[in-house]
Motif scaffolding. Structure first.
Motif, mmCIF file in Angstrom:
data_model
loop_
_atom_site.group_PDB
_atom_site.id
_atom_site.type_symbol
_atom_site.label_atom_id
_atom_site.label_comp_id
_atom_site.label_asym_id
_atom_site.label_seq_id
_atom_site.Cartn_x
_atom_site.Cartn_y
_atom_site.Cartn_z
ATOM 1 N N ARG A 95 5.837 2.444 1.090
ATOM 2 C CA ARG A 95 5.830 2.155 -0.379
ATOM 3 C C ARG A 95 5.285 0.599 -0.647
ATOM 4 O O ARG A 95 4.523 0.525 -1.534
ATOM 5 C CB ARG A 95 7.238 1.603 -1.020
ATOM 6 N N GLU A 111 8.080 4.834 -9.110
ATOM 7 C CA GLU A 111 8.573 5.509 -8.106
ATOM 8 C C GLU A 111 7.962 6.935 -8.042
ATOM 9 O O GLU A 111 7.329 7.499 -7.029
ATOM 10 C CB GLU A 111 10.213 5.767 -8.031
ATOM 11 N N GLU A 115 5.509 8.570 -5.330
ATOM 12 C CA GLU A 115 5.658 10.336 -4.571
ATOM 13 C C GLU A 115 4.589 11.182 -5.023
ATOM 14 O O GLU A 115 4.112 11.927 -4.295
ATOM 15 C CB GLU A 115 6.860 10.588 -5.274
ATOM 16 N N GLU A 119 2.115 13.311 -2.492
ATOM 17 C CA GLU A 119 1.974 14.745 -2.753
ATOM 18 C C GLU A 119 0.385 15.178 -2.698
ATOM 19 O O GLU A 119 0.226 16.130 -2.393
ATOM 20 C CB GLU A 119 2.786 15.277 -3.834
ATOM 21 N N ASN A 124 4.341 15.222 2.126
ATOM 22 C CA ASN A 124 5.576 15.559 1.457
ATOM 23 C C ASN A 124 6.563 15.285 2.553
ATOM 24 O O ASN A 124 7.347 16.214 3.064
ATOM 25 C CB ASN A 124 5.628 16.968 1.148
ATOM 26 N N CYS A 125 6.688 13.870 2.975
ATOM 27 C CA CYS A 125 7.793 13.251 4.032
ATOM 28 C C CYS A 125 8.796 12.711 3.705
ATOM 29 O O CYS A 125 9.352 12.118 4.325
ATOM 30 C CB CYS A 125 6.754 12.586 4.897
ATOM 31 N N ASP A 126 8.984 12.330 2.253
ATOM 32 C CA ASP A 126 10.017 11.500 1.922
ATOM 33 C C ASP A 126 10.227 10.220 2.633
ATOM 34 O O ASP A 126 10.928 9.900 3.078
ATOM 35 C CB ASP A 126 11.472 12.233 1.943
ATOM 36 N N CYS A 127 8.897 9.715 2.827
ATOM 37 C CA CYS A 127 8.771 8.649 3.765
ATOM 38 C C CYS A 127 8.317 7.233 3.217
ATOM 39 O O CYS A 127 8.024 6.215 3.743
ATOM 40 C CB CYS A 127 7.608 8.839 4.944
ATOM 41 N N LEU A 128 8.642 7.079 1.862
ATOM 42 C CA LEU A 128 8.284 5.929 1.017
ATOM 43 C C LEU A 128 8.938 4.697 1.857
ATOM 44 O O LEU A 128 8.359 3.504 1.812
ATOM 45 C CB LEU A 128 8.907 5.857 -0.292
ATOM 46 N N ASP A 129 10.186 5.001 2.485
ATOM 47 C CA ASP A 129 10.939 3.791 3.063
ATOM 48 C C ASP A 129 10.729 3.525 4.611
ATOM 49 O O ASP A 129 11.374 2.846 5.144
ATOM 50 C CB ASP A 129 12.465 3.558 2.562
ATOM 51 N N ASP A 130 9.793 4.439 5.026
ATOM 52 C CA ASP A 130 9.525 4.427 6.513
ATOM 53 C C ASP A 130 8.714 3.207 6.844
ATOM 54 O O ASP A 130 7.697 2.752 5.907
ATOM 55 C CB ASP A 130 8.679 5.846 6.770
ATOM 56 N N GLU A 139 -0.878 10.654 9.330
ATOM 57 C CA GLU A 139 -0.226 10.300 8.312
ATOM 58 C C GLU A 139 -0.478 8.816 7.668
ATOM 59 O O GLU A 139 -0.597 8.895 6.510
ATOM 60 C CB GLU A 139 1.440 10.076 8.575
#
Lengths: 215, 273
Positions: A95, A111, A115, A119, A124-130, A139
């Motif tokens: 993010r 947000e 996302e 996409e 599509n990894c739901d990784c915004l907070d990684d 990646e």
């Protein structure tokens, strides 16, 4: 006729060694052009010249008919974004990386928009907070693409986007680039040492010698 | 003839038994210097010649300064004191340049930072009544403030330059997204300031337990109350931190013009392998 991007008679010399000379190229909206050539022939240098990160020894670069030297560098680099060969992640999360590109232009994205950007590059990894630095090479490359796309450039410059990736990551990044080309109304310039890969995406290939081939 | 006679008498008067004893200790300490040079050569640290030149130059400088200080300590005029501190700042910027001779623009970048950081903090401290207007107080304190500002100037410049070489990809990625020179180097600048302050922060945290600062010891040896000396030591740390931060902010911004041209192109060359 005014082209989206025109390179005229570009040459580059480093320490009395001519890297390339007399390079010409046109790029239109909705067109994807590949630049190929052997290692060390100056392919990446051309992309840096286009965004005025380097000044050519001779020649002119026109964006929408106006010399790039007439543009304020930051304005030019928002309209034409270079994604370097090694996708450098800034410290922080995915993010943070996506927002950073926006924040330097005093912009902000919701947000949902962040996302959507992920996409669009098939992440599509739901990784915004990684933590961005912990992502795989493929990646990171796709985060770098999403970071550039959020600024809605008119020209995207991709420097060897898959050269450092394994086969699986290469396919994912190629798929992301394919989606961008299909969905965005932009010009894309791809540098690659792999002509087969370039042919999969490009409408035209230009060799660093200036010789042009139809698809 | 009269003046020549007085000078010789003055110089003769300086050579006391105490000075001869100190000189003998100095000569003995050169054995430690020789050990240091041998270790440097053995480990390839590349600091041997700098240590030799630094010792010769430093000895001459500090003896000269000690002789001058006895006169300057009598000053109670803010303009004269600031003038002495300005000369110290000039020399500090010159020293920073000498130690970073491969990097362009060090003197011109460091001088305003050291001058503004050092002199503004000393002036504010005087105006607030923190430091009394005497050469005896302001010059040693100013020396410490300027010395630390010099160190952080050199560190910020060195870190900004070497990061631009080592992390060129990240710098280029930032510029390619349309970052300004400052935005592209902001993280490096913050890291350099933190790194530059760290040794003093450590000394600050261990103050009185691990570190017995020279300034406080000097005051106590000179007959000052231990509490007075201790409080002034804390004051000097606060002044050093403020001067360092002001200095680093000025230096980091001014140095950008040596790293980037007006087209926001990177001027820092690739490192020599």
């Amino acid at each position: 006729m005014t082209h989206l991007l025109e390179l005229r008679n570009i040459s580059m010399k480093f320490n009395d060694t001519v890297l390339f000379a007399g390079f010409d190229l046109d790029l239109e909206i909705n067109e994807t052009v590949g630049i190929t050539g052997p290692s060390g022939s100056g392919k990446s240098t051309i992309l840096r010249i286009v965004v005025n990160l380097l000044t050519p020894t001779t020649g002119t670069v026109l964006f929408k008919g106006v010399s790039i030297t007439e543009y304020e560098p930051r304005e030019l680099r928002r309209k034409m974004i270079l994604v370097p060969q090694e996708a450098s992640m800034f410290p922080g999360t995915v993010r943070d990386n996506l927002q950073w590109g926006l924040s330097i232009h005093k912009l902000h994205a919701s947000e949902g928009k962040l996302e959507s950007a992920l996409e669009e590059v098939n992440l599509n990894c739901d990784c915004l907070d990684d933590i961005a630095g912990n992502l795989s090479g493929g990646e990171k490359q796709r985060v770098a693409l999403a970071r550039a796309l959020l600024l809605e450039p008119e020209v995207l410059l991709l420097d060897e986007p898959t050269s450092a990736l394994d086969e699986k990551s290469t396919l994912m990044v190629e798929s992301a680039i394919g989606s961008i080309i299909a969905e965005r109304k932009i010009g894309v310039l791809i540098v690659t040492h792999n002509p087969a890969q370039a042919k999969r995406f490009t409408d035209r290939l230009v060799k660093i010698t200036g010789e042009q081939e139809g698809k | 003839m009269q003046a020549e006679f007085d000078l010789i008498a003055y110089l003769s008067g300086l050579v006391t038994d105490e000075v001869i004893a100190a000189f003998n200790s100095y000569l003995a300490a050169l054995v430690l210097l020789a050990m240091l040079i041998i270790i440097s050569k053995w480990q390839g640290l590349g600091i041997g010649s700098k240590l030799v030149v630094g010792t010769i130059r430093g000895t001459a400088q500090i003896i000269l300064m000690a002789l001058i200080l006895t006169q300057i300590f009598e000053f109670d005029n803010i303009v004269l004191i600031l003038a002495v501190l300005a000369v110290m700042s000039l020399f500090a910027a010159y020293t920073a340049r000498q130690n970073l001779d491969e990097i362009p623009g060090v003197f011109a970048t460091a001088l305003p930072g050291i001058l503004v950081g050092g002199l503004s903090v000393m002036t504010i401290a005087w105006l607030l009544g923190v430091v009394e207007l005497s050469g005896e107080m302001m010059i040693p304190m100013g020396g410490m403030v300027i010395g630390n500002a010099m160190n952080i100037s050199a560190l910020v410049i060195d870190r900004m330059w070497s990061n631009a070489q080592k992390q060129r990809g990240m710098l280029e990625s930032a510029l390619a997204l349309g970052a300004t020179a400052y935005q592209a180097t902001e993280l490096t600048i913050r890291e350099a300031i933190r790194t530059g302050l760290l040794p003093n922060l450590n000394r600050y945290a261990a103050l009185g337990i691990v570190t017995i600062p020279g300034f406080m010891s000097g005051l106590i040896v000179g007959g000052a109350s231990p509490i007075y000396a201790a409080l002034y030591q804390v004051i000097i740390f606060i002044m050093i931190f403020l001067a360092c931060v002001i200095d680093a902010l000025i230096v980091s911004r001014r140095f950008l013009k040596h790293m980037f041209n007006e087209n926001l192109q990177i001027l820092v060359p690739f490192p020599n392998k």
